[in-house]
Design a protein around this motif. Structure first.
Motif, PDB file in Angstrom:
ATOM      1  N   VAL A 117      -2.815  -0.428  -3.493  1.00 46.96           N
ATOM      2  CA  VAL A 117      -3.106  -1.727  -4.092  1.00 46.96           C
ATOM      3  C   VAL A 117      -4.621  -1.882  -4.212  1.00 46.96           C
ATOM      4  N   GLY A 118      -5.076  -2.452  -5.314  1.00 45.15           N
ATOM      5  CA  GLY A 118      -6.513  -2.642  -5.529  1.00 45.15           C
ATOM      6  C   GLY A 118      -7.020  -3.910  -4.886  1.00 45.15           C
ATOM      7  N   GLY A 119      -7.387  -3.835  -3.605  1.00 44.46           N
ATOM      8  CA  GLY A 119      -7.827  -5.018  -2.875  1.00 44.46           C
ATOM      9  C   GLY A 119      -9.192  -5.525  -3.277  1.00 44.46           C
ATOM     10  N   ALA A 120     -10.004  -4.679  -3.895  1.00 39.00           N
ATOM     11  CA  ALA A 120     -11.311  -5.050  -4.460  1.00 39.00           C
ATOM     12  C   ALA A 120     -12.143  -5.867  -3.476  1.00 39.00           C
ATOM     13  N   TYR A 121     -12.427  -7.134  -3.832  1.00 31.54           N
ATOM     14  CA  TYR A 121     -13.325  -7.979  -3.048  1.00 31.54           C
ATOM     15  C   TYR A 121     -12.618  -8.670  -1.882  1.00 31.54           C
ATOM     16  N   GLY A 122     -11.315  -8.516  -1.781  1.00 36.99           N
ATOM     17  CA  GLY A 122     -10.585  -9.070  -0.645  1.00 36.99           C
ATOM     18  C   GLY A 122     -10.185 -10.526  -0.785  1.00 36.99           C
ATOM     19  N   ASP A 123      -9.864 -10.970  -1.993  1.00 39.78           N
ATOM     20  CA  ASP A 123      -9.414 -12.343  -2.193  1.00 39.78           C
ATOM     21  C   ASP A 123      -8.127 -12.580  -1.394  1.00 39.78           C
ATOM     22  N   ARG A 124      -8.140 -13.558  -0.490  1.00 43.76           N
ATOM     23  CA  ARG A 124      -7.028 -13.753   0.447  1.00 43.76           C
ATOM     24  C   ARG A 124      -5.722 -14.125  -0.256  1.00 43.76           C
ATOM     25  N   GLU A 125      -5.796 -15.042  -1.202  1.00 40.54           N
ATOM     26  CA  GLU A 125      -4.581 -15.471  -1.895  1.00 40.54           C
ATOM     27  C   GLU A 125      -3.963 -14.309  -2.667  1.00 40.54           C
ATOM     28  N   TRP A 126      -4.806 -13.539  -3.348  1.00 38.53           N
ATOM     29  CA  TRP A 126      -4.320 -12.383  -4.112  1.00 38.53           C
ATOM     30  C   TRP A 126      -3.710 -11.359  -3.168  1.00 38.53           C
ATOM     31  N   LEU A 127      -4.370 -11.090  -2.052  1.00 40.40           N
ATOM     32  CA  LEU A 127      -3.852 -10.119  -1.095  1.00 40.40           C
ATOM     33  C   LEU A 127      -2.490 -10.538  -0.565  1.00 40.40           C
ATOM     34  N   ALA A 128      -2.367 -11.797  -0.185  1.00 40.31           N
ATOM     35  CA  ALA A 128      -1.096 -12.265   0.364  1.00 40.31           C
ATOM     36  C   ALA A 128       0.035 -12.074  -0.639  1.00 40.31           C
ATOM     37  N   SER A 169       2.607  -8.719  -0.192  1.00 45.13           N
ATOM     38  CA  SER A 169       4.010  -9.080   0.035  1.00 45.13           C
ATOM     39  C   SER A 169       4.917  -8.354  -0.950  1.00 45.13           C
ATOM     40  N   ILE A 170       4.468  -8.237  -2.190  1.00 40.76           N
ATOM     41  CA  ILE A 170       5.267  -7.559  -3.218  1.00 40.76           C
ATOM     42  C   ILE A 170       5.463  -6.087  -2.878  1.00 40.76           C
ATOM     43  N   VAL A 171       4.376  -5.391  -2.510  1.00 38.20           N
ATOM     44  CA  VAL A 171       4.508  -3.959  -2.229  1.00 38.20           C
ATOM     45  C   VAL A 171       5.300  -3.729  -0.943  1.00 38.20           C
ATOM     46  N   ALA A 172       5.096  -4.576   0.059  1.00 38.14           N
ATOM     47  CA  ALA A 172       5.818  -4.397   1.321  1.00 38.14           C
ATOM     48  C   ALA A 172       7.320  -4.589   1.132  1.00 38.14           C
ATOM     49  N   ARG A 173       7.702  -5.520   0.260  1.00 42.75           N
ATOM     50  CA  ARG A 173       9.126  -5.714  -0.035  1.00 42.75           C
ATOM     51  C   ARG A 173       9.659  -4.672  -1.003  1.00 42.75           C
ATOM     52  N   GLY A 174       8.764  -4.094  -1.794  1.00 44.98           N
ATOM     53  CA  GLY A 174       9.191  -3.269  -2.920  1.00 44.98           C
ATOM     54  C   GLY A 174       9.451  -1.818  -2.609  1.00 44.98           C
ATOM     55  N   THR A 175       9.057  -1.348  -1.424  1.00 44.66           N
ATOM     56  CA  THR A 175       9.282   0.064  -1.104  1.00 44.66           C
ATOM     57  C   THR A 175       9.349   0.255   0.405  1.00 44.66           C
ATOM     58  N   ASP A 176      10.145   1.234   0.814  1.00 46.56           N
ATOM     59  CA  ASP A 176      10.151   1.637   2.222  1.00 46.56           C
ATOM     60  C   ASP A 176       9.385   2.946   2.415  1.00 46.56           C
ATOM     61  N   GLN A 177       8.685   3.371   1.366  1.00 46.45           N
ATOM     62  CA  GLN A 177       7.881   4.581   1.413  1.00 46.45           C
ATOM     63  C   GLN A 177       6.417   4.235   1.723  1.00 46.45           C
ATOM     64  N   PRO A 178       5.615   5.204   2.136  1.00 49.99           N
ATOM     65  CA  PRO A 178       4.214   4.910   2.471  1.00 49.99           C
ATOM     66  C   PRO A 178       3.442   4.348   1.275  1.00 49.99           C
ATOM     67  N   TRP A 179       2.605   3.357   1.551  1.00 46.28           N
ATOM     68  CA  TRP A 179       1.738   2.764   0.545  1.00 46.28           C
ATOM     69  C   TRP A 179       0.425   2.379   1.237  1.00 46.28           C
ATOM     70  N   GLY A 180      -0.549   1.990   0.452  1.00 44.31           N
ATOM     71  CA  GLY A 180      -1.826   1.639   1.043  1.00 44.31           C
ATOM     72  C   GLY A 180      -2.579   0.627   0.209  1.00 44.31           C
ATOM     73  N   ILE A 181      -3.840   0.431   0.567  1.00 47.30           N
ATOM     74  CA  ILE A 181      -4.695  -0.532  -0.122  1.00 47.30           C
ATOM     75  C   ILE A 181      -6.116   0.003  -0.129  1.00 47.30           C
ATOM     76  N   GLY A 182      -6.870  -0.353  -1.154  1.00 51.46           N
ATOM     77  CA  GLY A 182      -8.264   0.043  -1.242  1.00 51.46           C
ATOM     78  C   GLY A 182      -9.172  -1.164  -1.377  1.00 51.46           C
ATOM     79  N   PHE A 183     -10.372  -1.059  -0.808  1.00 54.60           N
ATOM     80  CA  PHE A 183     -11.353  -2.141  -0.872  1.00 54.60           C
ATOM     81  C   PHE A 183     -12.703  -1.611  -1.348  1.00 54.60           C
ATOM     82  N   LEU A 184     -13.499  -2.518  -1.923  1.00 50.73           N
ATOM     83  CA  LEU A 184     -14.899  -2.232  -2.226  1.00 50.73           C
ATOM     84  C   LEU A 184     -15.700  -2.494  -0.954  1.00 50.73           C
TER      85      LEU A 184
END
Length: 322
Positions: free
Chosen positions: A43-54, A58-73
């Motif tokens: 997931v493209g976390g970019a600047y870390g906007d809290r509302e966007w992250l939440a 939530s979408i990715v955590a519900r959407g797969t039981d496989q490994p996933w991650g996030i990236g930040f600037l």
């Protein structure tokens, strides 16, 4: 056959294909689709906007039981945003553009794989010293932001592979089909991080006009610049980072006059006014040099499957020739 590498073994994924954490494009649905298909969705976390992250985590955590991650600037995010992301238990966290040391220990304590993107050999050495689990070697062919004085992917990746061994390295920049994935593996990388190609998928969080521009775009029409960051008032440090985009009216107007643009508040207001009235798109179209290879709009799952099959075919052909 499946392409088994240090990356697939480390993260338990089927394919050595990683979605670049593109801010504004790589949301939860896209990351989940990539992971379900056997790649690693970031997931493209970019600047870390809290509302966007939440919302998106939530979408990715519900959407797969496989490994996933996030990236930040790294230069732009704060510890609170990283902590918020870790609450969703990502398998990996990628830090790009800046000193990752402030966040590294906390990420490792969470059990997540620490991925650090580098754009030169000094950064690669620091990533190794920091204890990065995976290093991403970004070449200047990549779309979006990168080092102003970086290296091309082909010569850069093997240098980082040799320097970082035994740490797995991913190749990034100018990879948009399975042949590029195969080339990355041939250079010694453990996989490929792919951005531009995934913007033209049905799950990407981009306006249809962006997907259309990418599908119709040509590599020779891309350009690394700081003009559009300055014009839109972005806080990217222009002395360190430029961005590869498709053509844009403000590029033609201000190319080579960046210092003048930075001193001209009226010009920057004109940019915002032109966005407001629809004369120019709200955001530049970030696109890498391999944009010519993007010719359709598949689902992300179909794209991962295609990339993996193409890579296997390419490596098989090379083996037969040898």
């Amino acid at each position: 056959m499946a392409l088994s590498t240090e990356l697939t073994e480390l993260l338990g994924v089927r394919h050595p294909i990683v979605l670049a954490p593109m801010g504004g494009a790589a949301g939860g649905a896209l990351a989940a689709a990539v992971s379900r298909a056997g790649g690693l969705g970031l997931v493209g976390g970019a600047y870390g906007d809290r509302e966007w992250l939440a919302r998106e985590l939530s979408i990715v955590a519900r959407g797969t039981d496989q490994p996933w991650g996030i990236g930040f600037l790294t230069w732009a995010v704060d510890a609170g945003a990283v902590e918020r992301a870790l609450e969703f238990q990502p398998a990996a966290v990628m830090l790009s553009f800046g000193d990752p040391s402030a966040f590294a220990d906390r990420i490792r304590r969470s059990g997540a794989v620490l991925m650090v993107q580098v754009t030169d050999l000094d950064e690669a050495r620091r990533a190794v010293d920091l204890g990065a689990d995976v290093i991403v070697a970004q070449g200047t062919e990549s779309g979006g932001h990168g080092a102003r004085r970086g290296r091309s992917t082909l010569p850069f990746v093997p240098l980082v592979v040799d320097l970082a061994a035994p740490v797995p390295v991913l190749a990034a920049g100018g990879i948009a089909d399975g042949r590029g994935v195969a080339a990355a593996l041939a250079l010694g990388a453990a996989g490929a991080l792919i951005g531009t190609r995934f913007q033209a998928t049905t799950e990407a969080l981009v306006d249809p006009s962006v997907s259309k521009a990418i599908i119709e775009g040509r590599g020779q029409d891309t350009e690394r610049n700081s003009v559009l960051d300055i014009a839109r008032g972005a806080s990217w440090p222009p002395e360190k980072y430029t961005a590869r985009t498709l053509g844009h009216p403000y590029l033609d107007r201000w190319r080579g006059r960046e210092a003048e643009l930075a001193r001209d508040p009226r010009a920057r207001q004109d940019y915002q006014d032109d966005v407001a009235r629809g004369a120019i798109p709200p955001m530049p179209v970030w696109a890498g040099e391999a944009v010519d290879l993007v010719t359709d709009l598949p689902s992300a799952a179909d794209l991962v499957t295609t990339l993996a099959a193409q890579a296997e075919d390419a490596l098989t052909r090379v083996g037969r020739r040898q």
